[in-house]
Enzyme design. Structure first.
Site, PDB file in Angstrom:
ATOM      1  N   GLN A  40       0.817  -1.216   0.000  1.00 64.12           N
ATOM      2  CA  GLN A  40       0.000   0.000   0.000  1.00 64.12           C
ATOM      3  C   GLN A  40       0.853   1.269   0.000  1.00 64.12           C
ATOM      4  OE1 GLN A  40      -2.491  -0.611   3.442  1.00 64.12           O
ATOM      5  NE2 GLN A  40      -3.832  -2.059   2.373  1.00 64.12           N
ATOM      6  N   HIS A  85      -0.985  -0.032   5.681  1.00 65.80           N
ATOM      7  CA  HIS A  85      -1.570   0.901   6.645  1.00 65.80           C
ATOM      8  C   HIS A  85      -0.626   2.063   6.963  1.00 65.80           C
ATOM      9  CE1 HIS A  85      -4.712  -2.193   8.325  1.00 65.80           C
ATOM     10  NE2 HIS A  85      -4.649  -2.171   7.007  1.00 65.80           N
ATOM     11  N   TYR A 130      -9.132   6.261  20.465  1.00 64.70           N
ATOM     12  CA  TYR A 130     -10.227   5.810  19.601  1.00 64.70           C
ATOM     13  C   TYR A 130     -10.401   4.292  19.578  1.00 64.70           C
ATOM     14  CZ  TYR A 130     -11.118  10.575  18.584  1.00 64.70           C
ATOM     15  OH  TYR A 130     -11.472  11.887  18.746  1.00 64.70           O
TER      16      TYR A 130
END
Length: 375
Positions: A88, A151, A255
């Site tokens: 990625q 990521h 989070y």
């Protein structure tokens, strides 16, 4: 192209959901929109319009490009640093300096290094007067090193005070590190435009976290939007299999990833039984099945009747992906979600142009499109 009704979040996920994160009703509005191709591009990643309507965009493998007038033939911009383009990796998001009209500075995120030793870097450079080259390129940020090509995060947004937000992924296999604010894996960082650390960052003293870290417990933020009127930062991030999130970002907040999530592993096994926990933020809304949300903007124009103030989220992948999602937020609650262009294109980024139109970059070889009202 007719707007298509989206599927509801699964009953299982809804039963585990608290009121603050309940899925909003999926709707179909009367407005019909279509996609008009405007620029040919290969794996476009980030879009940024200049004040005069010219367009800059990155390609994952191809660096930086310029399009006069925002539509037509793209020309390469020289001077980009080499990027890791495996997995990625590649060239990611970009943004203009708040004083671009006088200093012509731009900021670009990319994957720096090798498969065995890499991190998300941010560079600052001046765009030459003829828009053909980058000048005085300087690296202002480099995330903690990983040995994985997945990521990376890579979205950039400036705030009213001139500080720069940078989203970072947790490298996939380092998901537990997302719970450690002393590591940049799975965090959102906040820096000054020269790379120094703002004195009011939540961990600025370094005692409980890395000074650059602004929030943590993220998996892979791929959409970032700063609302200048509200002085508020919004983000979308990828869950695993399900559990993609739309969040308001608060300084120092956790989070939850991977302690809490509405998703499961790609093979269907359970990551955690918890969908919420004290001290961890709940999303404004989430997606099960996944859409792989990427790109985030809020409409400020009147081009699309009835949609001013709504958010728009790109969907790249997953059972419910390949779409553009309109999200309405009222009094801190998501009240509507609408899927546009269902199963047409995998959308990597979405921005608003100076003329008020929305533009989207597709993830693959389809290029860049303008969102028009259907005749």
């Amino acid at each position: 192209m007719r707007l298509i009704l989206a599927g509801f979040v699964s009953a299982v996920a809804l039963s585990a959901c608290s009121p603050s994160s309940a899925a909003a009703p999926d709707v179909t509005s009367d407005l019909e929109v279509t996609l008009t191709p405007v620029v040919e591009a290969e794996f476009p990643w980030g879009l940024a319009f200049l004040p005069n309507g010219d367009l800059l965009f990155t390609e994952k493998d191809g660096g930086l490009n310029f399009v006069a007038g925002g539509e037509g033939e793209a020309t390469p911009v020289s001077g980009m640093p080499p990027a890791l383009t495996e997995g990625q990796g590649g060239y990611f998001g970009l943004t203009l300096d708040p004083e671009f009209e006088t200093n012509r500075l731009i900021y670009i995120a990319y994957a720096k290094g090798t498969t065995a030793d890499n991190g998300t870097a941010v560079v600052r450079a001046r765009l030459s007067d003829d828009n053909a080259a980058l000048e005085d390129l300087t690296e202002i940020f480099l995330a903690d090193a990983r040995d994985t090509a997945y990521h990376f995060g890579g979205r950039l947004q400036f705030a009213n005070d001139g500080t720069l937000f940078v989203s970072l992924g947790e490298g996939f296999k380092y998901m537990k590190d997302a719970q450690d604010p002393k590591i940049t894996h799975g965090s959102l960082v906040r820096i000054n435009s020269d790379g120094t650390i703002p004195a009011d960052n939540p961990f600025a003293d370094g005692a409980d976290g890395k000074p650059s870290v602004y929030s943590y417990g993220h998996r892979n933020i791929q959409g970032l939007y700063y609302d200048a009127e509200e002085d508020r930062l919004y983000a979308t991030e990828h869950g695993p299999k399900g559990g993609d999130e739309f969040n308001i970002i608060h300084p120092g907040a956790n989070y939850g990833w991977p302690v809490v999530t509405y998703g499961v592993n790609y093979d269907g096994t359970i990551i955690t039984e918890q969908t919420e926990k004290e001290g961890m933020e709940q999303p404004l809304t989430y997606w099960v099945p996944s859409i792989a949300p990427s790109g985030l903007t809020r409409l400020t124009s009147d081009v699309y009747p009835g949609w001013k103030g709504d958010f728009f989220v790109g969907g790249m992948n997953g059972p419910a992906g390949l779409e553009l999602v309109r999200v309405r937020l009222e009094d801190g609650q998501v009240t509507e979600r609408e899927n546009l262009f269902k199963n047409e294109y995998a959308i990597r980024d979405v921005v608003e142009a100076p003329d008020g139109h929305l533009y989207v970059a597709t993830k693959d070889l389809d290029g860049i499109f303008r969102v028009d009202i259907a005749e």
